[in-house]
Design a protein around this motif. Structure first.
Motif, PDB file in Angstrom:
ATOM      1  N   ARG A 175       6.333   4.508   3.944  1.00  0.00           N
ATOM      2  CA  ARG A 175       6.905   5.208   5.098  1.00  0.00           C
ATOM      3  C   ARG A 175       7.973   4.375   5.792  1.00  0.00           C
ATOM      4  NH1 ARG A 175       1.026   6.327   6.738  1.00  0.00           N
ATOM      5  NH2 ARG A 175       0.481   8.216   5.570  1.00  0.00           N
TER       6      ARG A 175
ATOM      7  N   ARG B  80       0.859  -1.175   0.000  1.00  0.00           N
ATOM      8  CA  ARG B  80       0.000   0.000   0.000  1.00  0.00           C
ATOM      9  C   ARG B  80       0.900   1.231   0.000  1.00  0.00           C
ATOM     10  NH1 ARG B  80      -1.929  -3.176   3.978  1.00  0.00           N
ATOM     11  NH2 ARG B  80      -1.176  -1.736   5.595  1.00  0.00           N
ATOM     12  N   PRO B  81       0.503   2.307  -0.639  1.00  0.00           N
ATOM     13  CA  PRO B  81       1.377   3.486  -0.710  1.00  0.00           C
ATOM     14  C   PRO B  81       1.868   3.956   0.651  1.00  0.00           C
ATOM     15  CG  PRO B  81      -0.434   3.746  -2.227  1.00  0.00           C
ATOM     16  CD  PRO B  81      -0.722   2.489  -1.442  1.00  0.00           C
ATOM     17  N   GLU B  82       1.003   3.884   1.674  1.00  0.00           N
ATOM     18  CA  GLU B  82       1.422   4.368   2.991  1.00  0.00           C
ATOM     19  C   GLU B  82       2.535   3.508   3.591  1.00  0.00           C
ATOM     20  OE1 GLU B  82      -2.585   2.185   3.460  1.00  0.00           O
ATOM     21  OE2 GLU B  82      -1.634   3.626   2.097  1.00  0.00           O
TER      22      GLU B  82
ATOM     23  N   SER C 298       2.491  12.180  -1.287  1.00  0.00           N
ATOM     24  CA  SER C 298       1.103  11.794  -0.992  1.00  0.00           C
ATOM     25  C   SER C 298       0.979  10.993   0.292  1.00  0.00           C
ATOM     26  CB  SER C 298       0.527  10.986  -2.160  1.00  0.00           C
ATOM     27  OG  SER C 298       1.119   9.697  -2.239  1.00  0.00           O
ATOM     28  N   VAL C 299       2.093  10.393   0.758  1.00  0.00           N
ATOM     29  CA  VAL C 299       2.054   9.622   2.010  1.00  0.00           C
ATOM     30  C   VAL C 299       2.943  10.269   3.075  1.00  0.00           C
ATOM     31  CG1 VAL C 299       1.471   7.457   0.878  1.00  0.00           C
ATOM     32  CG2 VAL C 299       3.885   8.071   1.174  1.00  0.00           C
TER      33      VAL C 299
END
Length: 306
Positions: free
Chosen positions: A199, A194-196, A223-224
């Motif tokens: 992190r 997932r993009p997040e 975006s994250v």
């Protein structure tokens, strides 16, 4: 051209009657064309001798040039016919590096069966340069890509080819620093990050690609909530993967780039929903020359979703 053809036929056949027969028309028609040709040129081209005619020196010189002109015209018509029927044709194609090693070979393989008379010049350039080459008339077709928010000016016509997914690329084994094997589990490998989850790599050094790809990287990280620490940048996907494999950082690469070259020292994880759109681009609006249209339609008919 008809008047010139009448003069050439007269020079070749010797009489108006024979010239008319050769041209498949009547004698009055040949005589009419000869008179009009004299009016338009302002020269005396034909002399009447008894019941016959003969060419003047000016007429003979024009007939000789006319033979050349009509021959060139027939040649041009034949060449155009072969190009419009795809018996022959030449297309100048621009494509970005990873497309040159993946899309272009498949395109040419398909066209070798459907349009074997086509020949190609291929130039490897990034999308902005490809657009400039289209505008200047140096290429006929370009395979390009764009990330969200990137677009071409209205004078370039772009059509959707497919989606090129982005993958996080990290070393395949622990090499020290903050990069450790197994941060993306086997389950994530199958389903994608997932993009997040990017992190997790916020403390790592990042390796960027071309300017257009760097924009995609920065936008996705922003975006994250990540501001990537870019330590290296290279347009060469082979070099980028070698740097990752050596533990100098992580990067984002597209599926096409990984299909063109895959370093055994890296592991990759697709990022859900992240990628770039693939396009075929031409200059101006259709209709396009037959050979160019064949290339465009072949590209649109194949699946490039990666």
């Amino acid at each position: 051209m008809k008047r010139l053809a009448a003069l050439v036929a007269l020079a070749r056949e010797g009489t108006v009657s024979a010239a008319a027969t050769a041209l498949g028309c009547g004698q009055p028609t040949v005589s009419h064309h000869l008179r009009r040709l004299e009016e338009e040129t302002g020269a005396v081209l034909v002399q009447h001798v008894g019941r016959g005619v003969r060419l003047t020196p000016d007429g003979a010189r024009l007939a000789a040039r006319g033979e050349e002109i009509l021959g060139l015209l027939r040649r041009a018509e034949a060449e155009l016919d072969t190009m419009t029927t795809l018996a022959a044709g030449h297309v100048r194609l621009a494509a970005f590096p990873s497309a040159c090693s993946t899309i272009v070979p498949r395109l040419l393989s398909t066209l070798a069966d459907t349009a074997p008379g086509l020949t190609f010049d291929i130039v490897e350039v990034e999308p902005p340069e490809a657009a400039a080459l289209l505008r200047s008339g140096q290429v006929d077709v370009a395979i390009t890509f764009a990330y969200s928010g990137q677009h071409f000016d209205d004078d370039v016509t772009v059509e959707h080819l497919g989606w090129d997914a982005l993958h996080l690329v990290e070393p395949s084994r622990s090499v020290g620093g903050t990069i450790a094997e197994g941060r993306a589990s086997g389950e994530r490998e199958a389903t994608g990050l997932r993009p997040e989850e990017l992190r997790r790599f916020s403390d790592d050094r990042w390796i960027a690609g071309c300017e257009r790809c760097r924009t995609g990287l920065l936008d996705l990280c922003a975006s994250v909530g990540i501001e990537p620490d870019i330590g290296f940048a290279s347009d060469d996907v082979v070099a980028v993967q070698a740097l990752v494999a050596a533990g100098f950082g992580v990067t984002l690469l597209s599926a096409l780039a990984l299909a063109g070259h895959r370093n055994p020292g890296v592991v990759t994880h697709s990022v859900v929903g992240a990628g770039r759109e693939l396009h075929v681009a031409t200059y101006g609006a259709p209709p396009r020359p037959a050979a160019v249209e064949e290339v465009v339609q072949t590209l649109l008919g194949l699946s490039w979703i990666a």
